[in-house]
Scaffold this motif. Structure first.
Motif, short mmCIF file in Angstrom:
data_model
loop_
_atom_site.label_atom_id
_atom_site.label_comp_id
_atom_site.label_asym_id
_atom_site.label_seq_id
_atom_site.Cartn_x
_atom_site.Cartn_y
_atom_site.Cartn_z
N GLY A 4 0.83 -1.20 0.00
CA GLY A 4 0.00 0.00 0.00
C GLY A 4 0.86 1.25 0.00
O GLY A 4 1.98 1.25 0.51
N VAL A 5 0.34 2.31 -0.60
CA VAL A 5 1.04 3.60 -0.65
C VAL A 5 0.03 4.68 -0.32
O VAL A 5 -1.06 4.72 -0.90
N ASP A 6 0.39 5.57 0.61
CA ASP A 6 -0.53 6.66 0.92
C ASP A 6 -0.20 7.90 0.08
O ASP A 6 0.69 7.86 -0.75
N LYS A 7 -0.93 8.99 0.31
CA LYS A 7 -0.77 10.21 -0.50
C LYS A 7 0.62 10.81 -0.41
O LYS A 7 1.08 11.48 -1.33
N GLU A 8 1.31 10.58 0.69
CA GLU A 8 2.65 11.13 0.87
C GLU A 8 3.74 10.21 0.30
O GLU A 8 4.91 10.52 0.36
N GLY A 9 3.33 9.04 -0.21
CA GLY A 9 4.28 8.11 -0.77
C GLY A 9 4.80 7.09 0.23
O GLY A 9 5.68 6.29 -0.10
N TYR A 10 4.26 7.06 1.46
CA TYR A 10 4.67 6.09 2.47
C TYR A 10 4.16 4.71 2.06
O TYR A 10 3.00 4.55 1.70
N ARG A 11 5.02 3.70 2.12
CA ARG A 11 4.67 2.35 1.70
C ARG A 11 4.46 1.44 2.91
O ARG A 11 5.20 1.54 3.89
N GLU A 12 3.50 0.54 2.79
CA GLU A 12 3.22 -0.43 3.85
C GLU A 12 2.84 -1.76 3.21
O GLU A 12 2.04 -1.81 2.27
N ILE A 13 3.43 -2.85 3.70
CA ILE A 13 3.10 -4.17 3.19
C ILE A 13 1.79 -4.60 3.85
O ILE A 13 1.69 -4.69 5.06
N PHE A 14 0.78 -4.88 3.01
CA PHE A 14 -0.52 -5.33 3.52
C PHE A 14 -0.59 -6.84 3.60
O PHE A 14 -1.20 -7.39 4.50
N ASP A 15 -0.03 -7.51 2.62
CA ASP A 15 -0.10 -8.97 2.61
C ASP A 15 1.00 -9.53 1.73
O ASP A 15 1.56 -8.82 0.89
N PHE A 16 1.29 -10.79 1.96
CA PHE A 16 2.37 -11.45 1.24
C PHE A 16 1.97 -12.90 1.02
O PHE A 16 1.58 -13.58 1.96
N PHE A 17 2.01 -13.36 -0.23
CA PHE A 17 1.64 -14.73 -0.56
C PHE A 17 2.84 -15.42 -1.18
O PHE A 17 3.58 -14.82 -1.95
N VAL A 18 2.99 -16.71 -0.90
CA VAL A 18 4.10 -17.47 -1.44
C VAL A 18 3.57 -18.48 -2.45
O VAL A 18 2.58 -19.16 -2.20
N GLY A 19 4.21 -18.53 -3.62
CA GLY A 19 3.90 -19.54 -4.62
C GLY A 19 2.56 -19.37 -5.29
O GLY A 19 2.05 -18.27 -5.43
N ALA A 20 1.98 -20.48 -5.71
CA ALA A 20 0.75 -20.48 -6.50
C ALA A 20 -0.47 -20.08 -5.69
O ALA A 20 -1.53 -19.83 -6.25
#
Length: 163
Positions: A4-20
């Motif tokens: 995710g990225v907010d209006k100021e450009g700050y990034r945050e990982i919301f979710d992470f999936f591995v493989g298929a």
């Protein structure tokens, strides 16, 4: 990875999936609870058309941005070596240095007319994708530098692998 990225450009990982699993999860429309709580305005994709379609199914009102970096790289693989540097420089001028959508479209049209006889297939594919390549220009100037590419995700994944 869902970043995710907010209006100021700050990034945050919301979710992470591995493989298929990611394809099954997205195709079923079961996106992350963290992501569902946020207002999703756009998704940035490289060449995974199934993921782009699944995203649009889950978020039909969100915009789609095609990764400019991947698109340029894909194009350069189809260009003769002697023309690669010139084509790369022209694409860089068009898509990286200008923030005005009308100017970019005019410059792309000049690029298209110059190269269409030599590389008709590549020109046609750029023309077909131009609307999703230029989505980033509909947002405030702080956002495009973050969403023009999926490289932020790739760098994060590389960092995770190294640890």
């Amino acid at each position: 990875m869902i970043l995710g990225v907010d209006k100021e450009g700050y990034r945050e990982i919301f979710d992470f999936f591995v493989g298929a699993a990611r394809k099954r999860i997205w195709m079923a429309g079961d996106s992350s609870i963290a992501l569902q709580k946020r207002r999703t305005r756009w998704g940035v994709f490289d060449c995974l058309s199934w993921l782009e379609k699944a995203f649009q199914t889950v978020y039909p009102k969100a915009d789609v941005q095609r990764c400019v970096v991947h698109r340029v790289r894909k194009t350069l693989h189809c260009i003769r070596r002697k023309d690669q540097l010139e084509v790369a420089e022209e694409l860089k001028l068009i898509f990286y240095l200008h923030r005005n959508k009308e100017i970019v479209i005019q410059m792309f049209q000049q690029f298209e007319s110059k190269w269409s006889s030599k590389y008709p297939r590549e020109n046609k594919s750029w023309g077909n994708e131009l609307d999703v390549i230029l989505t980033l220009m509909d947002y405030p100037s702080s956002i495009p530098s973050v969403i023009y590419s999926t490289n932020a995700i790739k760098c994060t994944i590389k960092e995770i692998r190294n640890n």
